[in-house]
Enzyme design. Structure first.
Site, PDB file in Angstrom:
ATOM      1  N   ASP A 173      -7.628  -6.704 -27.040  1.00 11.61           N
ATOM      2  CA  ASP A 173      -8.452  -7.641 -26.298  1.00 11.61           C
ATOM      3  C   ASP A 173      -9.349  -8.376 -27.283  1.00 11.61           C
ATOM      4  OD1 ASP A 173      -9.818  -8.617 -23.811  1.00 11.61           O
ATOM      5  OD2 ASP A 173      -8.923  -6.801 -22.973  1.00 11.61           O
ATOM      6  N   ASP A 187     -10.078 -12.839 -23.485  1.00 15.74           N
ATOM      7  CA  ASP A 187     -10.964 -12.742 -22.337  1.00 15.74           C
ATOM      8  C   ASP A 187     -11.493 -14.134 -21.947  1.00 15.74           C
ATOM      9  OD1 ASP A 187     -12.443 -10.628 -20.711  1.00 15.74           O
ATOM     10  OD2 ASP A 187     -14.140 -11.805 -21.457  1.00 15.74           O
ATOM     11  N   GLU A 201      -6.645 -15.041 -20.427  1.00 17.73           N
ATOM     12  CA  GLU A 201      -7.128 -14.728 -19.074  1.00 17.73           C
ATOM     13  C   GLU A 201      -7.634 -16.017 -18.431  1.00 17.73           C
ATOM     14  OE1 GLU A 201     -10.234 -11.925 -16.577  1.00 17.73           O
ATOM     15  OE2 GLU A 201     -10.862 -12.815 -18.462  1.00 17.73           O
ATOM     16  N   HIS A 254      -7.767  -4.328 -14.692  1.00 16.48           N
ATOM     17  CA  HIS A 254      -8.994  -3.536 -14.565  1.00 16.48           C
ATOM     18  C   HIS A 254     -10.091  -4.243 -13.770  1.00 16.48           C
ATOM     19  CE1 HIS A 254      -9.528  -6.339 -17.789  1.00 16.48           C
ATOM     20  NE2 HIS A 254     -10.823  -6.104 -17.783  1.00 16.48           N
ATOM     21  N   ASP A 255      -9.821  -5.461 -13.321  1.00 20.00           N
ATOM     22  CA  ASP A 255     -10.811  -6.199 -12.516  1.00 20.00           C
ATOM     23  C   ASP A 255     -10.388  -6.321 -11.059  1.00 20.00           C
ATOM     24  OD1 ASP A 255     -12.322  -6.751 -14.824  1.00 20.00           O
ATOM     25  OD2 ASP A 255     -11.184  -8.571 -15.244  1.00 20.00           O
TER      26      ASP A 255
END
Ligand code: NOJ
Length: 534
Positions: free
Chosen positions: A100, A202, A264, A325-326
């Site tokens: 990430d 991100d 993302e 994970h969100d």
């Protein structure tokens, strides 16, 4: 069809949330040596690349998405030697490792921000976005944090506000300052030189903000639940200038062989496509999250797939995601039985699939008692914690039926409680059950890997007589498969013409089903999907 596809064009990406995968030192938090112990398992899933959520030094105000040092390893997760060992073992198994990258903001403990907040004339002051208070002393404009409250925090010492669209401790970097991007490109080179295969970047579509910091207009369609959604984010998201940054990031990746970045980006398809770059010089893959918020019905999913296929520029590599994970877990959103259909969809559509750890077991959201809630948006907005909280999808991996599901030693206290169904829904229990979700997932990924029709072939939607069933054909090099998916919990009768009479079943969600179907008239059980050879 992609001829000679690269690994990221045909492989499967598997996301690991390191805090929750395997705790090797009994502190209740997963770590890099823990992941390394699980490489046999990862390999047995027939995945091609592992993506690690952030592992950098961080005060963990946003569980690692607040990075205090871009070129270090958080001692909670291990050491740089542990990282190097993991990378080398991953590569030895023919797998790839993606990390990430969080370029939009740092932690307030990052040395750059420590400098920046020292004084108004510090050389790093403008590496971040500082502004004087509004005339009434309040924030400079109406921008909001995703996690509740204003996107600005006042700094007493220097008398200005700084911008942060997530927690207060995540100040946003100012990419209009000429030195910031080069510093981030050096971070990329540091990891690429080590041999990482790419980055998941991100909030890449938020990296540029309106230079004039104009107020954002109200969102007329706001449903009144999540305050962040009350504005239309036209000055903080998807600014045209962001593409120039992304092209420079891509150019760094292109200095190396076969590296990639997946961005993302939560945007409608017409806008998402611009992130491939006019000349395929931006993201290798702009994440396609549309299955996550889709209306889970055959007609809507077909419409979504067809509109994505139609919007993709010729030659672009598509991709699909069921969860991360969100987002609440797929097995919770559609139910554990329908989750098999969802995985059959994910792994037979055209494009690179991403699996979030535990999806291969049908892991569901855990129940988080109020006193355990840790995720910042949920802590900040307790009244909507049950809707927006992300702890439930981050519970520990369910390895076996022992204490803490084999994630952590019995004596440890896992950082989040293990989901209650771990005693039955776990790797050990499913490994030897030939009809389990795990066995199904492995059969599906093995099939996808061995059949070019599935990993790079053409996609064609198929019209037929049942609106609850989505059917499509994938084909390559003269081999074709017909995929039929029942999106309901009821039996469905289906008739498909134009592909012959009998079609053998290559793989069924209900793994005990074998044989063939008579295409002009056949029955799908509730929540059943079939891959048929035609
Ligand atoms: C998106 C990440 O996926 C999420 O977990 C994080 O909280 C925000 N970006 C801020 O970095």
């Amino acid at each position: 069809m992609i001829i000679n596809p690269l690994w990221w064009q045909k492989g499967i990406i598997y996301q690991i949330y390191p805090r929750s995968y395997q705790d090797s030192n009994h502190d209740g938090i997963g770590d890099l040596p823990g992941i390394r112990q699980r490489l046999d398992y990862l390999q047995s899933l027939n995945i091609d690349a592992v993506w690690l959520s952030p592992i950098y030094p961080s005060p963990m105000h946003d569980f690692g998405y607040d990075v205090a040092d871009y070129v270090g390893i958080n001692p909670l997760f291990g050491t740089m030697a542990d990282f190097d060992a993991l990378l080398s073992d991953v590569h030895a198994r023919g797998l790839k490792l993606i990390i990430d990258l969080v370029p939009n903001h740092t932690s307030d403990e990052h040395a750059w921000f420590q400098e920046s907040r020292r004084s108004r004339d510090n050389a790093k002051r403008d590496w971040y976005i500082w502004r004087d208070p509004a005339p009434d002393g309040g924030p400079p404009n109406n921008w909001l944090s995703f996690f509740g409250g204003p996107a600005w925090t006042f700094d007493e010492k220097t008398g200005q506000y700084y911008l942060h669209q997530f927690v207060t401790q995540q100040p946003e970097l100012n990419y209009r300052h000429p030195d910031v991007l080069p510093a981030m490109l050096d971070v990329m080179r540091f990891w690429l030189d080590k041999g990482v295969d790419g980055f998941r970047v991100d909030v890449i579509w938020l990296m540029m903000k309106d230079a004039a910091l104009r107020d954002e207009p109200p969102n007329p369609d706001w449903n009144g639940i999540e305050p962040y959604q009350s504005l239309n984010h036209i000055y903080t998201q998807n600014l045209p200038e962001v593409h120039k940054l992304i092209r420079k990031m891509r150019a760094v990746l292109d200095e190396y062989d076969e590296r990639m970045m997946v961005g993302e980006i939560y945007l409608p398809y017409d806008q998402l496509m611009s992130y491939y770059g006019d000349d395929f010089d931006e993201c290798h893959l702009p994440f396609n999250f549309h299955l996550i918020h889709a209306n889970w019905q055959a007609r809507s999913i077909r419409q979504l797939v067809d509109s994505y296929e139609a919007a993709l520029p010729a030659g672009a590599t598509p991709n699909w995601v069921l969860g991360n994970h969100d987002q609440h877990r797929i097995a919770t959103r559609v139910g554990p039985d329908q989750a098999r259909v969802a995985n059959m969809l994910l792994l037979t559509l055209r494009g690179t699939p991403t699996t979030y750890y535990g999806e291969e077991l049908g892991m569901e959201d855990g129940h988080i008692p109020p006193e355990y809630i840790q995720d910042p948006p949920a802590v900040n907005q307790p009244e909507i914690a049950h809707i927006i909280g992300r702890d439930p999808e981050r519970t520990p991996m369910q390895w076996d039926g022992s204490a803490h599901a084999g994630f952590s030693a019995a004596t440890a206290v896992p950082w989040l409680p293990v989901a209650a169904n771990y005693t039955t829904r776990n790797v050990a229990a499913q490994h030897n059950d030939p009809t389990s979700m795990l066995s199904f997932y492995r059969a599906l990924t093995a099939l996808r890997r061995e059949e070019p029709a599935l990993n790079v072939g053409h996609y064609t939607a198929v019209d037929h007589n049942n609106e609850h069933v989505f059917a499509y054909v994938r084909s390559a090099f003269g081999r074709s498969f017909l995929i039929v998916l029942n999106f309901t919990g009821e039996t469905q009768e289906v008739g498909i013409t134009g592909y012959g009479e009998k079609a053998p079943i290559t793989l069924a969600t209900h793994m005990q089903r074998h044989g063939s179907v008579t295409l002009p008239q056949f029955t799908l059980a509730a929540n059943e999907g079939l891959v048929l050879k035609i």
